[in-house]
Design a protein around this motif. Structure first.
Motif, PDB file in Angstrom:
ATOM      1  N   ARG A   1      -9.053 -38.261 -40.529  1.00 36.06           N
ATOM      2  CA  ARG A   1      -8.634 -37.033 -41.479  1.00 36.06           C
ATOM      3  C   ARG A   1      -8.860 -35.866 -40.493  1.00 36.06           C
ATOM      4  NH1 ARG A   1      -7.693 -38.038 -46.805  1.00 36.06           N
ATOM      5  NH2 ARG A   1      -8.832 -39.587 -47.868  1.00 36.06           N
TER       6      ARG A   1
ATOM      7  N   ARG B   1       1.723 -40.144 -41.044  1.00 38.93           N
ATOM      8  CA  ARG B   1       0.208 -39.899 -40.951  1.00 38.93           C
ATOM      9  C   ARG B   1      -0.580 -41.039 -41.767  1.00 38.93           C
ATOM     10  NH1 ARG B   1      -0.899 -36.136 -37.178  1.00 38.93           N
ATOM     11  NH2 ARG B   1       0.504 -34.530 -37.231  1.00 38.93           N
TER      12      ARG B   1
ATOM     13  N   ASP C   1      -3.251 -38.497 -43.240  1.00 43.71           N
ATOM     14  CA  ASP C   1      -3.298 -38.115 -44.780  1.00 43.71           C
ATOM     15  C   ASP C   1      -3.226 -39.177 -45.601  1.00 43.71           C
ATOM     16  OD1 ASP C   1      -0.661 -38.938 -44.428  1.00 43.71           O
ATOM     17  OD2 ASP C   1       0.359 -36.968 -44.622  1.00 43.71           O
ATOM     18  N   ARG C   2      -3.040 -40.397 -44.916  1.00 39.83           N
ATOM     19  CA  ARG C   2      -2.975 -41.717 -46.022  1.00 39.83           C
ATOM     20  C   ARG C   2      -3.757 -42.932 -45.353  1.00 39.83           C
ATOM     21  NH1 ARG C   2       2.634 -43.691 -47.219  1.00 39.83           N
ATOM     22  NH2 ARG C   2       3.131 -43.242 -45.133  1.00 39.83           N
TER      23      ARG C   2
END
Length: 121
Positions: free
Chosen positions: A107, A84, A112-113
């Motif tokens: 997001r 992700r 998530d990164r």
């Protein structure tokens, strides 16, 4: 964030910027120093902020400021990768406010990164 995480991010930046230059994209990336010699395959999804305010998810152009379409394309791209991670690359002329809006919508789409793509100095 530990130094090994930074090393991985730096490797991702280097690989992504070299891949993008080989694809002939006209994006003027910011510069950063690099001391890493090994490279790995990039993972995640590349989001490009274009100088005219447009966006690309991997190579697919998104209508300017259409964040609903952006989130949909990003969700689709996430189904094709195990990560992700969003690799954010932007022309030097792209505005910071646009980058923050893109990260916020990424997001919402499940990112998530994040990583920032640069050129080596």
């Amino acid at each position: 964030m530990c130094s090994s995480d930074l090393l991985v991010l730096l490797i991702i930046f280097m690989v992504t910027s070299s891949v993008m230059s080989q694809l002939g994209m006209d994006v003027n990336l910011p510069k950063a120093s690099a001391t890493v010699t090994q490279q790995t395959e990039p993972e995640g999804v590349v989001v490009t902020l274009l100088p005219d305010g447009g966006l690309k998810v991997n190579e697919a152009k998104v209508s300017s400021q259409d964040f609903t379409e952006f989130e949909g394309r990003l969700k689709t791209a996430f189904t094709k990768t195990s990560s992700r991670l969003v690799i954010l690359e932007g022309d030097r002329q792209a505005f910071l406010g646009q980058a923050i809006a893109v990260m916020d919508h990424a997001r919402r789409a499940g990112a998530d990164r994040f990583a920032i793509a640069t050129q080596t100095a």
